[in-house]
Motif scaffolding. Structure first.
Motif, short mmCIF file in Angstrom:
data_model
loop_
_atom_site.label_atom_id
_atom_site.label_comp_id
_atom_site.label_asym_id
_atom_site.label_seq_id
_atom_site.Cartn_x
_atom_site.Cartn_y
_atom_site.Cartn_z
N ASP A 142 -5.70 5.70 -13.12
CA ASP A 142 -7.03 5.39 -12.59
C ASP A 142 -7.07 4.23 -11.59
O ASP A 142 -8.05 4.07 -10.89
CB ASP A 142 -8.01 5.09 -13.74
N TYR A 143 -6.06 3.40 -11.55
CA TYR A 143 -6.11 2.24 -10.65
C TYR A 143 -6.01 2.69 -9.18
O TYR A 143 -5.23 3.58 -8.87
CB TYR A 143 -4.93 1.30 -10.92
N ASP A 144 -6.79 2.03 -8.30
CA ASP A 144 -6.58 2.35 -6.88
C ASP A 144 -5.56 1.36 -6.29
O ASP A 144 -5.19 0.37 -6.93
CB ASP A 144 -7.90 2.43 -6.10
N THR A 145 -5.13 1.65 -5.08
CA THR A 145 -4.02 0.87 -4.51
C THR A 145 -4.40 -0.61 -4.32
O THR A 145 -3.56 -1.49 -4.51
CB THR A 145 -3.55 1.47 -3.16
N ALA A 146 -5.68 -0.88 -3.98
CA ALA A 146 -6.10 -2.29 -3.80
C ALA A 146 -6.05 -3.04 -5.14
O ALA A 146 -5.63 -4.20 -5.19
CB ALA A 146 -7.49 -2.35 -3.19
N GLU A 147 -6.48 -2.37 -6.23
CA GLU A 147 -6.41 -3.01 -7.56
C GLU A 147 -4.96 -3.30 -7.94
O GLU A 147 -4.64 -4.34 -8.50
CB GLU A 147 -7.01 -2.09 -8.63
N LEU A 148 -4.10 -2.36 -7.63
CA LEU A 148 -2.68 -2.53 -7.98
C LEU A 148 -2.08 -3.70 -7.20
O LEU A 148 -1.31 -4.50 -7.75
CB LEU A 148 -1.91 -1.23 -7.69
N PRO A 206 -1.98 -9.35 3.44
CA PRO A 206 -2.28 -8.66 2.20
C PRO A 206 -3.78 -8.41 2.07
O PRO A 206 -4.57 -9.10 2.72
CB PRO A 206 -1.82 -9.64 1.13
N ALA A 207 -4.17 -7.47 1.23
CA ALA A 207 -5.59 -7.25 1.00
C ALA A 207 -6.17 -8.44 0.23
O ALA A 207 -7.34 -8.75 0.34
CB ALA A 207 -5.79 -5.96 0.22
N TYR A 208 -5.32 -9.10 -0.57
CA TYR A 208 -5.77 -10.24 -1.37
C TYR A 208 -4.84 -11.39 -1.15
O TYR A 208 -3.63 -11.23 -1.18
CB TYR A 208 -5.74 -9.87 -2.86
N THR A 209 -5.39 -12.58 -0.92
CA THR A 209 -4.55 -13.78 -0.81
C THR A 209 -4.84 -14.64 -2.03
O THR A 209 -5.91 -15.23 -2.12
CB THR A 209 -4.85 -14.55 0.49
N PHE A 243 2.30 1.70 -3.57
CA PHE A 243 1.34 2.14 -4.59
C PHE A 243 0.80 3.54 -4.28
O PHE A 243 0.51 4.30 -5.20
CB PHE A 243 0.22 1.09 -4.73
N ALA A 244 0.69 3.87 -2.99
CA ALA A 244 0.23 5.22 -2.64
C ALA A 244 1.28 6.25 -3.09
O ALA A 244 0.94 7.32 -3.62
CB ALA A 244 0.00 5.32 -1.14
N ARG A 245 2.55 5.93 -2.92
CA ARG A 245 3.62 6.85 -3.36
C ARG A 245 3.58 7.01 -4.87
O ARG A 245 3.76 8.11 -5.40
CB ARG A 245 4.99 6.30 -2.90
N MET A 246 3.32 5.90 -5.57
CA MET A 246 3.27 5.96 -7.04
C MET A 246 2.11 6.85 -7.49
O MET A 246 2.27 7.67 -8.40
CB MET A 246 3.11 4.54 -7.57
N LYS A 247 0.97 6.72 -6.84
CA LYS A 247 -0.20 7.51 -7.24
C LYS A 247 0.03 9.01 -6.96
O LYS A 247 -0.31 9.87 -7.77
CB LYS A 247 -1.45 7.02 -6.52
N LYS A 248 0.63 9.28 -5.81
CA LYS A 248 0.91 10.68 -5.44
C LYS A 248 1.90 11.31 -6.44
O LYS A 248 1.77 12.46 -6.83
CB LYS A 248 1.52 10.67 -4.02
N THR A 249 2.87 10.51 -6.86
CA THR A 249 3.88 11.03 -7.79
C THR A 249 3.25 11.27 -9.16
O THR A 249 3.53 12.29 -9.81
CB THR A 249 5.06 10.03 -7.90
N ALA A 250 2.38 10.35 -9.60
CA ALA A 250 1.70 10.52 -10.89
C ALA A 250 0.86 11.80 -10.88
O ALA A 250 0.85 12.57 -11.85
CB ALA A 250 0.81 9.32 -11.17
N GLU A 251 0.23 12.04 -9.75
CA GLU A 251 -0.60 13.25 -9.61
C GLU A 251 0.28 14.50 -9.73
O GLU A 251 -0.08 15.45 -10.44
CB GLU A 251 -1.26 13.20 -8.24
N ALA A 252 1.44 14.46 -9.09
CA ALA A 252 2.35 15.62 -9.16
C ALA A 252 2.81 15.88 -10.59
O ALA A 252 3.11 17.02 -10.96
CB ALA A 252 3.55 15.38 -8.25
N MET A 284 0.83 -1.22 0.00
CA MET A 284 0.00 0.00 0.00
C MET A 284 0.86 1.26 0.00
O MET A 284 0.56 2.24 -0.67
CB MET A 284 -0.94 0.01 1.21
N GLU A 285 1.94 1.23 0.78
CA GLU A 285 2.83 2.39 0.86
C GLU A 285 3.45 2.66 -0.52
O GLU A 285 3.54 3.80 -0.97
CB GLU A 285 3.96 2.15 1.87
#
Ligand code: PMP
Length: 296
Positions: free
Chosen positions: A73-79, A291-294, A58-67, A55-56
């Motif tokens: 469009d993918y959220d962290t759980a999908e990633l 993990p969110a998904y096993t 993918f969240a960093r990746m999304k924040k960087t893409a935004e910058a 999560m950490e």
């Protein structure tokens, strides 16, 4: 090394053979370095394969893409789900995972258009190996946060880092240490740095450096082990006089430094607090995280 005829990667919404992605040479990522990537690591634990802190990352990746004004469009759980499926499809257990957001075809200099997600995984030994490292101070400085956001992994910002590592290798060292524009210690080309003095750990503050997920983990581990940690500016003189030092990073894990510019650090590594941190990190990544998904 990274893929063969059977390797599967994820690209533009589907799993497909890595050799068939047909990534465009017209992409702004390839032409101008406008791209965002991440590096995650999966470990075989007693209770199955676990990606460390997904999560950490993918969240960093999304924040960087935004910058960078890149559409993502993918959220962290999908990633996270894609990453686990990629490991399963490639039958990987201990592996490095590389998601990358590739910019749309565009020969202009305005960001925009539909970026595409690529994700690959491969077996990768520890990035800087298992030996203590002989390092040098690099003539190439860490890129200024006034030029490029430094909160994440932006493709183009790695050019000075490649220059630094290549120069270090050409001069017979294992890795470079890059300074900031003020001449203070910043980080290595692909890792953060901590020095140890009188049993205390010191690491450069956020602002100029990559906010490493391993760096944050090491700070937490040090607190748990009752080792004092300071985030403050480090001068080159302090680095040369350090008792011990480590590089930290997802691919690097915790790697001990033997020398800087030919000067041996003061303590035998196994007597240092840095060695306790390296051991604790190794234990932590091989322990079970939920993990969110096993899938595996
Ligand atoms: N700095 C740079 C430039 C990096 O590329 C990395 C990751 N390889 C790091 C620091 C360490 O970051 P993390 O601990 O999040 O992997």
């Amino acid at each position: 090394m990274y893929y063969n005829d059977k390797t599967v990667s994820f690209y533009d919404g589907k799993f497909l053979k890595s050799k068939d992605t047909g990534i465009s040479p017209y992409s702004q990522s390839l032409n101008y370095g406008l791209g965002v990537f991440e590096g995650l690591k999966a470990y075989q634990t007693q209770h199955g394969v676990r990606i460390f802190k997904p999560m950490e990352h993918f969240a960093r990746m999304k924040k960087t893409a935004e910058a960078l004004h890149m559409k993502f469009d993918y959220d962290t759980a999908e990633l996270e789900k894609i990453a686990y499926e990629l490991l399963e499809r490639n039958k990987l257990k201990n592996a490095y995972i590389r998601p990358m957001l590739i910019a749309a075809d565009n020969m202009g200099l305005m960001a925009g258009g539909d970026a595409k997600l690529f994700m690959a995984a491969w077996k990768w030994p520890r990035y800087l190996g298992d030996r203590l490292l002989n390092t040098c101070i690099s003539p190439y400085v860490r890129i200024s946060p006034k030029a490029i956001p430094v909160m994440g992994k932006i493709t183009g910002s790695y050019v000075p880092n490649i220059m630094a590592s290549t120069d270090a290798k050409q001069r017979g060292f294992d890795e470079a240490i890059m300074l900031d524009e003020a001449g203070c210690v910043a980080q290595a080309p692909g890792s953060n740095i901590f020095i140890e003095k009188d049993s205390m750990l010191i690491t450069p503050p956020l602002g100029y450096i990559m906010p490493g997920i391993t760096r944050a983990t090491v700070i937490d581990l040090a607190k748990a082990l009752k080792i004092e940690v300071r985030e403050r500016i480090i001068t080159v003189e302090e680095l040369l006089e350090a008792d011990a030092a480590i590089f930290t990073g997802t691919a690097t894990e915790v790697a001990g430094i033997a020398s800087v510019d030919g000067n041996l650090l003061k303590l035998p590594f196994n007597k240092s607090q840095c060695a306790r941190i390296a051991e604790a990190y190794n234990e932590l990544v091989h322990s079970v995280h939920e993990p969110a998904y096993t899938i595996i």
